[in-house]
Design a protein around this motif. Structure first.
Motif, mmCIF file in Angstrom:
data_model
loop_
_atom_site.group_PDB
_atom_site.id
_atom_site.type_symbol
_atom_site.label_atom_id
_atom_site.label_comp_id
_atom_site.label_asym_id
_atom_site.label_seq_id
_atom_site.Cartn_x
_atom_site.Cartn_y
_atom_site.Cartn_z
ATOM 1 N N GLY A 276 27.909 -17.113 -17.482
ATOM 2 C CA GLY A 276 27.259 -18.535 -17.432
ATOM 3 C C GLY A 276 25.793 -18.319 -17.249
ATOM 4 O O GLY A 276 24.979 -19.229 -16.873
ATOM 5 N N SER A 277 25.478 -17.267 -18.025
ATOM 6 C CA SER A 277 23.978 -16.914 -17.513
ATOM 7 C C SER A 277 22.764 -18.105 -18.342
ATOM 8 O O SER A 277 23.112 -18.278 -19.311
ATOM 9 C CB SER A 277 23.502 -15.562 -18.189
ATOM 10 O OG SER A 277 24.409 -14.435 -17.226
ATOM 11 N N LEU A 278 21.813 -17.984 -17.708
ATOM 12 C CA LEU A 278 20.876 -19.019 -18.234
ATOM 13 C C LEU A 278 19.541 -18.064 -18.454
ATOM 14 O O LEU A 278 19.004 -17.667 -17.667
ATOM 15 C CB LEU A 278 20.554 -20.013 -17.175
ATOM 16 C CG LEU A 278 21.632 -21.062 -16.720
ATOM 17 C CD1 LEU A 278 20.882 -21.905 -15.572
ATOM 18 C CD2 LEU A 278 22.380 -21.544 -17.912
ATOM 19 N N ALA A 279 19.060 -18.128 -19.822
ATOM 20 C CA ALA A 279 17.843 -17.594 -20.105
ATOM 21 C C ALA A 279 16.772 -18.216 -19.512
ATOM 22 O O ALA A 279 16.765 -19.399 -19.028
ATOM 23 C CB ALA A 279 17.880 -17.756 -21.769
ATOM 24 N N ASN A 280 15.476 -17.346 -19.515
ATOM 25 C CA ASN A 280 14.302 -18.085 -18.663
ATOM 26 C C ASN A 280 13.893 -18.971 -19.541
ATOM 27 O O ASN A 280 13.104 -19.810 -19.004
ATOM 28 C CB ASN A 280 13.478 -16.739 -18.519
ATOM 29 C CG ASN A 280 13.749 -15.737 -17.471
ATOM 30 O OD1 ASN A 280 14.644 -15.939 -16.602
ATOM 31 N ND2 ASN A 280 13.307 -14.596 -17.581
ATOM 32 N N THR A 281 14.314 -19.067 -20.784
ATOM 33 C CA THR A 281 13.475 -20.122 -21.329
ATOM 34 C C THR A 281 14.365 -21.478 -21.342
ATOM 35 O O THR A 281 14.054 -22.452 -22.099
ATOM 36 C CB THR A 281 13.550 -19.895 -23.056
ATOM 37 O OG1 THR A 281 15.019 -19.350 -23.293
ATOM 38 C CG2 THR A 281 12.567 -18.573 -23.216
ATOM 39 N N VAL A 282 15.539 -21.479 -20.888
ATOM 40 C CA VAL A 282 16.535 -22.538 -20.781
ATOM 41 C C VAL A 282 16.402 -23.169 -19.301
ATOM 42 O O VAL A 282 16.565 -24.464 -18.925
ATOM 43 C CB VAL A 282 17.849 -22.225 -21.081
ATOM 44 C CG1 VAL A 282 18.844 -23.091 -20.827
ATOM 45 C CG2 VAL A 282 17.940 -21.853 -22.802
ATOM 46 N N ARG A 283 16.657 -22.112 -18.412
ATOM 47 C CA ARG A 283 16.931 -22.519 -16.790
ATOM 48 C C ARG A 283 16.009 -23.595 -16.353
ATOM 49 O O ARG A 283 16.250 -24.770 -15.747
ATOM 50 C CB ARG A 283 16.753 -21.415 -15.991
ATOM 51 C CG ARG A 283 17.039 -21.610 -14.591
ATOM 52 C CD ARG A 283 16.659 -20.533 -13.569
ATOM 53 N NE ARG A 283 17.014 -19.124 -14.008
ATOM 54 C CZ ARG A 283 18.031 -18.581 -14.093
ATOM 55 N NH1 ARG A 283 19.237 -19.076 -13.144
ATOM 56 N NH2 ARG A 283 18.379 -17.455 -14.383
#
Length: 355
Positions: A276-283
């Motif tokens: 469930g990782s969140l990209a730095n562009t999304v978090r």
């Protein structure tokens, strides 16, 4: 003499009828609710297994095609709707759940079978697993080949579903999905192949059992609460909260997330990469939306394994919920139902660990 023989014949016929009625009285009463799907589909030829038309055959014809069902249950049918299951909506789910609950309150209904398209069987099954208020068996069944195909799997699947719905061994096991002689639990099952008959699997924990010669044989049961033991009640609901799924990938952006928020969603399930990782562009955007009141559930696109709280994200800090082992599509269902009860993140997280 003729009069005597006629009298004897009438007596024999009456006795046979009485025995037949008595035998029928001993059989379980199963209602088939038809919703369409491939099991009610037709193809241009007997070899057409792709490109057929779903949801063409009505429930009475489905029943007529499997007369063997009468040996295992007293069966009657009802056409709830007639659609291909990719067109299933929240409104369809609410209507179906309410009808199932109405029928299961009746003393003359022992179990229910729902015929359904395979594309969203797993979602309908999980929704009903959370909203049916009875321990009586509810079985969802479909087929991968249309009724006109050589070796169509619909008839045997339907027979097995009726036998499972009428079995006392199926009571209290939650909503079940039966295809290809296997019994799957609603929470775990997923469609794993676009075309093969053995497409339905429970990849992490396995099936619950098999159906052998019309008899369900169970080897395990789910430990998660379901049906009559859940806290959800849809009897007075006319609609469900707006929740959508945003899909994570390389080069992730917030276009879908922004669109869902602008459209008025009250919750978003993010199907992240890996755990469930969140990209730095999304978090940052998801964190901002949570502060604005949207519920955010962090899930995984992987298909196996739990999404771990405070693993790939500080969920305590961002006030996110994690989906545990629920797929994104099932996490969406639970989040919608959770939001009919509370907006408290801790309570919603408890629900994800309970159901």
């Amino acid at each position: 003499m003729f009069a005597t023989l006629t009298k004897q014949g009438l007596c024999a016929a009456a006795l046979f009828a009485a025995v037949s009625v008595h035998a029928a009285d001993k059989l379980p009463n199963v209602v088939i609710l038809a919703t369409g799907g491939t099991i009610a589909g037709t193809g241009a030829t007997s070899t057409t297994t792709v490109g057929y038309t779903a949801a063409k055959i009505g429930v009475e014809k489905l029943i007529e095609a499997v007369p063997e069902m009468k040996k295992v249950a007293n069966v009657k049918g009802e056409q709830v709707f007639q659609i291909a299951s990719e067109s299933m909506t929240n409104d369809h789910w609410l209507k179906l759940a309410k009808r199932v609950n109405e029928l299961l309150k009746q003393s003359d209904v022992d179990g229910i079978v729902i015929t359904h398209g395979t594309d969203t069987i797993e979602e309908t099954a999980y929704f009903l697993n959370l909203t049916v208020k009875s321990k009586k068996p509810v079985i969802i069944v479909g087929s991968m080949r249309p009724s006109t195909a050589i070796s169509a799997d619909g008839p045997i699947n339907l027979y097995n579903a009726v036998a499972t719905a009428g079995s006392k061994d199926s009571v209290g096991r939650g909503v079940l999905v039966t295809l290809n002689d296997e019994i799957q639990g609603a929470r775990d099952v997923t469609k794993t192949n676009t075309m093969t008959a053995n497409t339905f699997r429970s990849p992490e924990l396995g099936s619950l059992g098999y159906i052998v010669s019309g008899k369900p044989i169970f080897y395990r049961a789910s430990t998660r609460k379901n049906t009559a033991d859940t806290e959800f009640d849809v009897s007075k609901l006319d609609k469900l909260p707006a929740v959508d799924i945003a899909y994570g990938s390389a080069n992730a952006n917030t276009i879908a997330i922004d669109a869902f928020a602008a459209a008025g969603d009250v919750g978003i399930v993010y199907a992240g990469t890996g755990d469930g990782s969140l990209a730095n562009t999304v978090r940052p955007r998801l964190t901002e939306l949570r502060k604005q009141g949207l519920q955010i559930v962090r899930s995984s696109r992987v298909g196996n394994g739990p999404t771990i709280r405070n693993g790939e994200n500080n969920d305590d800090e961002t006030d996110f919920v994690v989906s545990d082992t629920l797929s994104p599509q099932k996490a969406r269902i639970l989040l919608m139902l959770a939001l009919t009860k509370t907006k408290d993140t801790k309570e919603i997280q408890r629900m994800f660990y309970t159901y």
